[in-house]
Design an enzyme around this catalytic site. Structure first.
Site, PDB file in Angstrom:
ATOM      1  N   HIS A 180      -0.106  -4.970  12.420  1.00  0.00           N
ATOM      2  CA  HIS A 180      -0.949  -4.717  11.243  1.00  0.00           C
ATOM      3  C   HIS A 180      -2.203  -3.993  11.709  1.00  0.00           C
ATOM      4  CE1 HIS A 180      -2.585  -5.157   7.302  1.00  0.00           C
ATOM      5  NE2 HIS A 180      -3.568  -5.965   7.679  1.00  0.00           N
ATOM      6  N   ARG A 206       0.838  -1.211   0.000  1.00  0.00           N
ATOM      7  CA  ARG A 206       0.000   0.000   0.000  1.00  0.00           C
ATOM      8  C   ARG A 206       0.866   1.252   0.000  1.00  0.00           C
ATOM      9  NH1 ARG A 206      -4.455  -2.526   4.211  1.00  0.00           N
ATOM     10  NH2 ARG A 206      -5.864  -3.297   2.591  1.00  0.00           N
TER      11      ARG A 206
END
Length: 310
Positions: free
Chosen positions: A174, A150
């Site tokens: 995460h 990302r």
């Protein structure tokens, strides 16, 4: 090579199809608790083989016996996030699911490599490790690969450059406490700090941290699946082909980065037996503190599951 994917939702089905197209296994098992869903999706994938030119057999099933003797088990089962939910909101529900899944797969496969995708990722990796009793190097979470992808995509977009030239590391949990490490981020070897002003870098970092939520807010009912599936399969490719790739993954850290007994995103070398080595890179004081704070959140959540995992 036999690879089992647990969960025939968007992430699991996309990953299974990608595994087949990349010819990473001769046998792929897609398992889900809902009768007909894995069978139908697996058959649909198999019928694409003459066009995509792969020879892997893909089976859909509701029976864990069909997962017997798997080399790699990719766990995607669990509830997806909805708008307004954090990954931590999913904690208890998905911990119960991952516990049950791990117990079942270990009845039929004695020494698989488990790759975790279910959220909250680092905590679910801990659940699978505790319940499977596998060596730590064989239980790995897909975290930083996705977060780094990302970050890299946002950088490529901002600079109008090829994705191929962007390298980045995102470490930590995460979730919102992830740690994009800007000093190890470059474009064709050029440090990002030489290409963008600090305020634009900060904006890209923040967008990376909320990248999953951005997609959830668009979809309304569901969460990301193309990028998570691709990221998980990148890890599988590194393992199947013994590539010794250095990728940011959730691994059990003991003694490095000032951390002990916690699954957290760090750079690891991936090979045929899972994690070959956890790499300890030089972080500045701020980055190290952020990594340790992220790990503390993961540890706290894992401690809350002690009775469930006993």
């Amino acid at each position: 090579m036999k690879i089992t994917v647990i969960g025939a939702g968007h992430v699991g089905a996309t990953a299974a199809h990608r595994i087949a197209e990349m010819q990473l296994a001769k046998e792929i098992v897609l398992l889900d608790i809902i009768d007909g869903i894995p069978q139908g999706k697996a058959l649909d994938m198999y019928e694409s083989a003459p066009v995509s030119l792969f020879d892997a057999r893909i089976y859909g099933t509701n029976d864990y016996k069909d997962t017997a003797d798997s080399d790699i088990i990719l766990i995607t089962a669990g509830m997806a996030r909805k708008p307004g939910m954090s990954r931590e909101d999913l904690l208890m529900k998905n911990a119960s699911i991952v516990k049950a899944v791990t117990d079942q797969v270990m009845l039929y496969s004695s020494n698989p490599i488990i790759i975790m995708v279910s959220n909250p990722l680092d905590i679910m990796t801990h659940v699978a490790y505790v319940r499977s009793k596998l060596p730590a190097e064989r239980v790995i979470g897909m975290a930083g690969v996705l977060d780094s992808a990302r970050f890299r995509s946002f950088i490529a977009e901002a600079l109008d450059v090829s994705m191929r030239d962007v390298n980045a590391f995102v470490l930590g949990g995460h979730g919102d406490s992830m740690v994009p490490v800007v000093k190890y981020t470059n474009v064709a070897g050029i440090p990002l700090s030489e290409l963008l002003p600090q305020d634009k870098i900060d904006a890209l970092v923040e967008r990376t941290r909320t990248g999953g939520a951005e997609i959830v807010n668009y979809l309304k009912d569901g969460s990301a699946y193309y990028a998570p599936a691709a990221s998980a399969v990148e890890m599988i490719d590194a393992i199947v082909n013994d590539r010794r790739r250095i990728l940011p993954c959730s691994a059990l850290v003991n003694g490095k980065y000032g951390l002990d007994d916690v699954f957290i995103g760090v750079p690891v070398k991936l090979g045929k037996n899972g994690i070959v080595e956890i790499m300890e890179i030089n972080l500045d004081e701020k980055e190290l503190l952020e990594l340790q704070q992220s790990a503390a959140i993961v540890s706290s959540n894992c401690n809350s599951l002690a009775s469930l995992l006993a």
